[in-house]
Design a protein around this motif. Structure first.
Motif, mmCIF file in Angstrom:
data_model
loop_
_atom_site.group_PDB
_atom_site.id
_atom_site.type_symbol
_atom_site.label_atom_id
_atom_site.label_comp_id
_atom_site.label_asym_id
_atom_site.label_seq_id
_atom_site.Cartn_x
_atom_site.Cartn_y
_atom_site.Cartn_z
ATOM 1 N N GLU A 34 9.782 34.710 -12.282
ATOM 2 C CA GLU A 34 10.776 34.310 -11.271
ATOM 3 C C GLU A 34 12.104 34.184 -12.018
ATOM 4 O O GLU A 34 12.266 33.257 -12.823
ATOM 5 C CB GLU A 34 10.371 32.942 -10.706
ATOM 6 N N ASP A 35 12.994 35.129 -11.789
ATOM 7 C CA ASP A 35 14.285 35.108 -12.497
ATOM 8 C C ASP A 35 15.245 34.185 -11.766
ATOM 9 O O ASP A 35 15.727 34.521 -10.685
ATOM 10 C CB ASP A 35 14.843 36.542 -12.561
ATOM 11 N N ILE A 42 12.878 28.088 -19.934
ATOM 12 C CA ILE A 42 12.354 27.373 -18.769
ATOM 13 C C ILE A 42 11.820 28.374 -17.747
ATOM 14 O O ILE A 42 12.477 29.379 -17.461
ATOM 15 C CB ILE A 42 13.418 26.450 -18.146
ATOM 16 N N ILE A 43 10.624 28.092 -17.243
ATOM 17 C CA ILE A 43 10.118 28.901 -16.137
ATOM 18 C C ILE A 43 10.312 28.092 -14.849
ATOM 19 O O ILE A 43 10.353 26.855 -14.878
ATOM 20 C CB ILE A 43 8.634 29.325 -16.320
ATOM 21 N N ALA A 44 10.445 28.808 -13.732
ATOM 22 C CA ALA A 44 10.776 28.139 -12.464
ATOM 23 C C ALA A 44 9.750 27.060 -12.108
ATOM 24 O O ALA A 44 10.110 25.991 -11.624
ATOM 25 C CB ALA A 44 10.880 29.184 -11.364
ATOM 26 N N ARG A 48 10.603 23.146 -11.249
ATOM 27 C CA ARG A 48 10.221 22.445 -10.010
ATOM 28 C C ARG A 48 9.510 21.128 -10.350
ATOM 29 O O ARG A 48 9.707 20.111 -9.691
ATOM 30 C CB ARG A 48 9.328 23.341 -9.141
ATOM 31 N N GLU A 49 8.693 21.166 -11.419
ATOM 32 C CA GLU A 49 8.020 19.920 -11.832
ATOM 33 C C GLU A 49 9.052 18.878 -12.291
ATOM 34 O O GLU A 49 8.965 17.701 -11.944
ATOM 35 C CB GLU A 49 7.025 20.228 -12.967
ATOM 36 N N TYR A 75 19.965 26.463 -9.408
ATOM 37 C CA TYR A 75 18.659 26.274 -8.763
ATOM 38 C C TYR A 75 18.500 24.808 -8.343
ATOM 39 O O TYR A 75 18.126 24.515 -7.199
ATOM 40 C CB TYR A 75 17.537 26.675 -9.740
ATOM 41 N N VAL A 76 18.808 23.895 -9.271
ATOM 42 C CA VAL A 76 18.660 22.457 -8.988
ATOM 43 C C VAL A 76 19.550 22.052 -7.813
ATOM 44 O O VAL A 76 19.109 21.362 -6.891
ATOM 45 C CB VAL A 76 19.012 21.614 -10.253
ATOM 46 N N VAL A 77 20.802 22.509 -7.829
ATOM 47 C CA VAL A 77 21.735 22.116 -6.767
ATOM 48 C C VAL A 77 21.302 22.697 -5.420
ATOM 49 O O VAL A 77 21.318 22.008 -4.401
ATOM 50 C CB VAL A 77 23.177 22.529 -7.141
ATOM 51 N N SER A 78 20.864 23.959 -5.417
ATOM 52 C CA SER A 78 20.479 24.538 -4.123
ATOM 53 C C SER A 78 19.182 23.927 -3.592
ATOM 54 O O SER A 78 18.979 23.859 -2.381
ATOM 55 C CB SER A 78 20.392 26.063 -4.200
#
Ligand SMILES: C[S@@+](CC[C@H](N)C(=O)[O-])C[C@H]1O[C@@H](n2cnc3c(N)ncnc32)[C@H](O)[C@@H]1O
Length: 271
Positions: A34-35, A42-44, A48-49, A75-78
């Motif tokens: 997941e890009d 870091i992987i997505a 998420r964890e 990613y975190v903000v969205s």
């Protein structure tokens, strides 16, 4: 600017200046499960964890220390709706980050700032609810001093989530260390080093987990995708650059699979 900061900027700039090129984007989309625009290990799924660990609310203000091209930050903000500031010493990374922020329609919620190692980022006491820092600590000249600054900027009850990919767990040769330090000056630390530094500035450790698997998956994926596009990469960047990067990725798979080096995630709290 110190020569050590120059060395870190130079190595990252070579990558960041190509970060958004069609060839590199194609490789990234094949290499990462997941890009999310990360230039780290870091992987997505892990991110998420960490979001569960951080339990952010929409009114929170967060800092990403060493945001790079802002993949994890956007990613975190969205995902959470927080407001955020991303800082990095690398202007090329921030240009790519700005592009990403605009493209994702997050300009109202993300501000980016170019900082330098020598000057403390100009943020007030207690102004952030959380700080994240993904695979940055290895480059810091004095991490205890940085932890102290981040503690000052966090509000009481604030959380600091960071990863460190350079925990020594076996015998490393001078060659291992040289190849692993591909992105400029790097600091390798023993187990418990971070815990002591964090405790010395007042942080309480809430969680610590080993997350080396994502790093191994990313290195293997990037190595394979780069082999597939070897001809195009050599035409664009030259054979020496290609071979150098491949040797680096291969060495990382070896070092982390053999558990000579480990990567950990930490969640700490300012009481
Ligand atoms: C491995 S990259 C990670 C980038 C981003 N966190 C990500 O996950 O995609 C490390 C980043 O730390 C930045 N960096 C290194 N030393 C720094 C410092 N003293 N202050 C801020 N950023 C720094 C580098 O410029 C680089 O962009």
């Amino acid at each position: 600017m110190s020569s050590r900061e120059k060395s870190i900027r130079r190595e990252y700039s070579a990558v960041y200046s190509q970060f958004d090129s069609p060839l590199i984007q194609k490789i990234r989309s094949e290499a990462f499960e997941e890009d999310i625009g990360q230039h780290s290990w870091i992987i997505a799924k892990d991110l998420r964890e960490y979001l569960e660990w951080l339990a952010l609310s929409t009114t929170d203000q967060i800092l990403d220390f060493g945001c790079g091209p802002a993949g994890p930050l956007t990613y975190v903000v969205s995902q959470t709706g927080v407001k955020a500031i991303g800082v990095d010493i690398n202007a090329t990374a921030l240009a790519s980050a700005q592009n990403r922020v605009w493209t994702m329609g997050l300009s109202e919620r993300i501000e980016l700032k170019n900082v330098t190692e020598e000057v403390t980022p100009p943020f007030k006491d207690d102004c952030f609810d959380a700080v994240i820092s993904i695979d940055v600590v290895m480059h810091l000249p004095d991490r205890t001093q940085t932890f102290c600054e981040l503690w000052r900027m966090l509000a009481p009850g604030g959380r600091f989530l960071f990863t460190d990919a350079c925990i020594v767990n076996g015998a490393l040769s001078d060659e291992d260390i040289r190849v692993r330090s591909h992105y400029g000056i790097s600091h390798f630390v023993p187990h418990d080093f971070n815990e002591s530094a964090l405790a010395s500035v007042g942080f309480t450790l809430e969680k610590k987990e080993q997350h080396s698997d994502g790093l191994i998956a990313i290195c293997s994926g990037r190595w394979q995708a780069r082999e597939k596009y070897k001809k195009e990469l050599i035409t664009e960047f030259g054979e020496t650059t290609f071979e150098h990067e491949q040797a680096y990725l291969k060495k990382l798979v070896e070092l982390y699979s053999q558990k000579k080096l480990l990567r950990y995630a930490y969640l700490v709290k300012k009481q």
